[in-house]
Design an enzyme around this catalytic site. Structure first.
Site, PDB file in Angstrom:
ATOM      1  N   GLY A 142       0.860  -1.179   0.000  1.00  0.00           N
ATOM      2  CA  GLY A 142       0.000   0.000   0.000  1.00  0.00           C
ATOM      3  C   GLY A 142       0.893   1.224   0.000  1.00  0.00           C
ATOM      4  N   ALA A 188       0.421   4.464  -1.143  1.00  0.00           N
ATOM      5  CA  ALA A 188      -0.034   5.854  -1.213  1.00  0.00           C
ATOM      6  C   ALA A 188       0.907   6.646  -0.305  1.00  0.00           C
ATOM      7  CB  ALA A 188      -1.479   5.956  -0.765  1.00  0.00           C
ATOM      8  N   ARG A 195      -0.774  -2.615  -5.217  1.00  0.00           N
ATOM      9  CA  ARG A 195      -1.630  -3.358  -6.150  1.00  0.00           C
ATOM     10  C   ARG A 195      -1.336  -2.931  -7.596  1.00  0.00           C
ATOM     11  NH1 ARG A 195      -7.534  -3.952  -6.744  1.00  0.00           N
ATOM     12  NH2 ARG A 195      -7.636  -1.778  -6.123  1.00  0.00           N
ATOM     13  N   VAL A 203      -3.354   0.558   3.661  1.00  0.00           N
ATOM     14  CA  VAL A 203      -4.421   0.806   2.689  1.00  0.00           C
ATOM     15  C   VAL A 203      -5.606   1.426   3.417  1.00  0.00           C
ATOM     16  CG1 VAL A 203      -3.658  -1.101   1.220  1.00  0.00           C
ATOM     17  CG2 VAL A 203      -5.461  -1.502   2.905  1.00  0.00           C
ATOM     18  N   ASN A 208      -6.212   3.836   9.859  1.00  0.00           N
ATOM     19  CA  ASN A 208      -7.139   4.246  10.920  1.00  0.00           C
ATOM     20  C   ASN A 208      -8.315   3.280  10.972  1.00  0.00           C
ATOM     21  OD1 ASN A 208      -6.095   6.498  12.291  1.00  0.00           O
ATOM     22  ND2 ASN A 208      -6.670   7.866  10.617  1.00  0.00           N
ATOM     23  N   SER A 251       0.266   8.160  13.899  1.00  0.00           N
ATOM     24  CA  SER A 251      -0.143   9.563  13.810  1.00  0.00           C
ATOM     25  C   SER A 251       1.020  10.446  13.415  1.00  0.00           C
ATOM     26  CB  SER A 251      -0.701  10.057  15.143  1.00  0.00           C
ATOM     27  OG  SER A 251      -1.064  11.423  15.015  1.00  0.00           O
ATOM     28  N   LYS A 257      -5.643   5.168  19.202  1.00  0.00           N
ATOM     29  CA  LYS A 257      -5.495   6.082  18.054  1.00  0.00           C
ATOM     30  C   LYS A 257      -6.822   6.775  17.768  1.00  0.00           C
ATOM     31  CE  LYS A 257      -3.709   8.287  14.566  1.00  0.00           C
ATOM     32  NZ  LYS A 257      -4.622   8.523  13.527  1.00  0.00           N
ATOM     33  N   HIS A 261      -7.164   9.399  20.315  1.00  0.00           N
ATOM     34  CA  HIS A 261      -6.216  10.453  19.921  1.00  0.00           C
ATOM     35  C   HIS A 261      -6.876  11.375  18.903  1.00  0.00           C
ATOM     36  CE1 HIS A 261      -3.473  12.115  16.892  1.00  0.00           C
ATOM     37  NE2 HIS A 261      -2.561  12.219  17.828  1.00  0.00           N
ATOM     38  N   ASN A 262      -7.511  10.792  17.916  1.00  0.00           N
ATOM     39  CA  ASN A 262      -8.149  11.615  16.890  1.00  0.00           C
ATOM     40  C   ASN A 262      -9.342  12.383  17.457  1.00  0.00           C
ATOM     41  OD1 ASN A 262      -6.270  10.420  15.215  1.00  0.00           O
ATOM     42  ND2 ASN A 262      -7.704  10.090  13.544  1.00  0.00           N
ATOM     43  N   GLU A 271      -7.913  15.201  19.086  1.00  0.00           N
ATOM     44  CA  GLU A 271      -7.465  16.104  18.008  1.00  0.00           C
ATOM     45  C   GLU A 271      -8.636  16.976  17.535  1.00  0.00           C
ATOM     46  OE1 GLU A 271      -5.264  14.057  14.748  1.00  0.00           O
ATOM     47  OE2 GLU A 271      -6.818  14.833  13.402  1.00  0.00           O
TER      48      GLU A 271
HETATM   49  C1  6PG Z   1      -3.070  11.741  12.524  1.00  0.00           C
HETATM   50  C2  6PG Z   1      -4.362  12.228  11.942  1.00  0.00           C
HETATM   51  C3  6PG Z   1      -4.722  11.391  10.742  1.00  0.00           C
HETATM   52  C4  6PG Z   1      -5.768  12.005   9.846  1.00  0.00           C
HETATM   53  C5  6PG Z   1      -7.072  12.219  10.521  1.00  0.00           C
HETATM   54  C6  6PG Z   1      -7.913  13.268   9.863  1.00  0.00           C
HETATM   55  O1  6PG Z   1      -3.106  11.391  13.700  1.00  0.00           O
HETATM   56  O2  6PG Z   1      -2.067  11.739  11.828  1.00  0.00           O
HETATM   57  O3  6PG Z   1      -5.365  12.124  12.892  1.00  0.00           O
HETATM   58  O4  6PG Z   1      -5.059  10.121  11.214  1.00  0.00           O
HETATM   59  O5  6PG Z   1      -5.298  13.179   9.304  1.00  0.00           O
HETATM   60  O6  6PG Z   1      -7.752  10.991  10.452  1.00  0.00           O
HETATM   61  O7  6PG Z   1      -9.186  13.068  10.313  1.00  0.00           O
HETATM   62  P1  6PG Z   1     -10.459  13.746   9.680  1.00  0.00           P
HETATM   63  O8  6PG Z   1     -10.328  13.645   8.194  1.00  0.00           O
HETATM   64  O9  6PG Z   1     -11.577  12.939  10.225  1.00  0.00           O
HETATM   65  O10 6PG Z   1     -10.435  15.153  10.153  1.00  0.00           O
END
Ligand code: 6PG
Length: 475
Positions: A9, A11, A33, A74, A102, A128, A182, A185-186, A189
């Site tokens: 993967g 990307a 792929r 992926v 994620n 992250s 994680k 964490h988000n 965020e």
């Molecule tokens: C990280 C970010 C990463 C991603 C987010 C964006 O920790 O590096 O959180 O995982 O940029 O998922 O989330 P949204 O698109 O939902 O704002």
């Protein structure tokens, strides 16, 4: 077999992780792929280290030393299952599949259990730090078996960010623990971003500062207790001028915040666990409100505050907002850490919150000086029940609270939405309260549904005969 580890993967996130590994001297097998991505990676960055470009899954698996270590980068969801199904039959007992996307932790639990039956270690790893983090040093949150961490940990710690020489990577706990933390964490965020956005809005509308002036304010704030990656990039975004129009970029970006799901999951799971993460929830809802064009259009003409606000918005306001931001941030993080504790208890993960705060100090999106304070709080002999009462944070909240109240009141007066600040203050006051009106709610429930209540002065459950003589009976 010559490669230490493989990445499938390619990307940006996958390619950058592979490059990070190669730059640290590890031979990396790479696979995608469609082969164009593999070719592009080798053409553009092949000189950064030892890559083994593989065209097929079979070739990729054969290129890896045993037990094999494969990182899957992926899209979360069906694509991840598809890749697992493609690779698992080619693997042998003891091999390790790491999902660095994620993923939802419940998917990770399901996958881990299924692969364990086949003798394969499945490691759901939160990664992250965005694209740059993947390349230069992310914060890594691997779940899964202890055994797999012994084989993977040294490599992951090698490529992770370092703070004071300590790698931002540690074994989080079994099965879904890594992806769970994680996810939270988000969620944190989201809350942090929402609070910063509210601070910006209040200062812009309340004090009439321009984006460039606000960039200076955030730059200044970044030197103190708020010092963090998100404050730093806020200043940069606010300073950016749109080349096409000459206007501040922030004024030409459509005001509809998008989301991919991790914040929403955090709140969904918090509801199931019964953990009040109001700061994260308001942040998710605020994004959702921003995207409801038809609701906003319909409501635009509704009346706002009339006349001048009761008090002037003076010089001190910026400092009030800064303190309110810090206090609200403490609440959002405290709630997130509560959710981690609850998840850890529910699933038997034994997550160490202090270790988590330690690996969030660098590499990740919420990295901040503040995380070191959280680490300290959890490293006390008696860790706090809630971060709010850790001495350092209790003191900070005490110092901030008058400002915080003024800001929330001023926001209401001016008609500026501040859901993050408001809910954080409400949470603070709720936890502080001697008595909550929940007693009345219990009375109402007992009235219409004989749901019973408990008393402050006696053990047991009670019911009042509301439609009878209104005497009380034991239930
Ligand atoms: C990280 C970010 C990463 C991603 C987010 C964006 O920790 O590096 O959180 O995982 O940029 O998922 O989330 P949204 O698109 O939902 O704002």
């Amino acid at each position: 077999a010559e490669a230490k580890i493989g990445v499938t993967g390619l990307a940006v996130m996958g390619a950058n992780l592979a490059r990070n590994l190669a730059r640290h001297g590890h031979t990396v097998a790479v696979h995608n792929r469609s082969q164009s991505r593999t070719k592009a990676l080798i053409e553009e960055h092949g000189d950064e280290g030892a890559f083994v470009a593989c065209e097929t899954p079979e070739e990729f698996v054969a290129a890896l030393e045993r037990p094999r270590r494969i990182i899957i980068m992926v899209k979360a969801g069906a694509p991840t299952d598809a890749v697992i199904e493609e690779f698992a039959p080619l693997l042998e007992p003891g091999d390790m599949l790491v999902d660095g996307g994620n993923a939802h932790f419940l998917d990770t639990r399901r996958r881990e259990a299924a692969l364990r039956e086949r003798g394969i270690h499945f490691v759901g790893a939160g990664v992250s730090g965005g694209e740059e983090g993947a390349l230069l040093g992310p914060s890594i949150m691997p779940g899964g078996s202890r055994e797999s961490y012994e084989a993977l940990g040294p490599l992951l710690e090698d490529i992770a960010a370092k703070v004071d020489g300590v790698p931002c990577c540690t074994h989080i706990g079994p099965d879904g623990a890594g992806h769970f933390v994680k996810m939270v964490h988000n969620g944190i965020e989201y809350a942090d971003m929402q609070l910063i956005a509210e601070a910006y809005d209040l200062l812009r509308q309340g004090l009439g500062l321009s984006p460039a002036e606000l960039a200076d304010v955030f730059e200044e704030w970044n030197k103190g207790e708020l010092s963090s990656y998100l404050i730093e990039i806020t200043a940069e975004v606010l300073r950016q001028v749109d080349a096409a129009t000459g206007r501040p970029l922030v004024d030409v970006i459509a005001d509809r915040a998008e989301q991919k799901g991790t914040g929403r999951w955090t709140v969904q799971i918090a509801l199931d666990l019964g953990v009040p993460v109001s700061g994260i929830a308001e942040a998710v809802f605020a994004r959702s409100v921003s995207g409801h064009a038809e609701l906003r259009q319909a409501a635009r003409g509704l009346p706002g505050p009339s006349g001048a606000p009761a008090g002037p918005v003076g010089e001190g306001f910026a400092e009030d907002v800064r303190r309110a931001l810090y206090a609200s941030k403490i609440i959002a993080y405290a709630q997130g850490f509560d959710q981690i504790r609850a998840g850890s208890a529910e699933y038997g993960w034994d997550v160490d919150p202090g270790a988590l705060a330690t690996i969030w100090r660098g590499g990740c999106i919420i990295r901040a000086v503040f995380l070191d304070r959280i680490r300290e709080a959890y490293e006390q002999e008696t860790p706090p029940v809630t971060l709010l009462t850790a001495p350092l944070f209790a003191e900070a909240l005490g110092l901030a609270q008058e400002s915080w109240r003024r800001v929330v009141a001023k926001a209401a007066e001016l008609g500026i939405p501040a859901p993050g600040f408001s809910t954080a203050l409400a949470y603070y006051d709720s936890l502080r309260a001697e008595r909550l009106p929940a007693a009345l709610i219990q009375g109402q429930r007992d009235f219409f549904g004989a749901h019973t209540y408990q008393r402050v002065d006696r053990e047991g459950s009670f019911h009042t005969l509301w439609s009878g003589d209104r005497s009380e009976v034991g239930a």
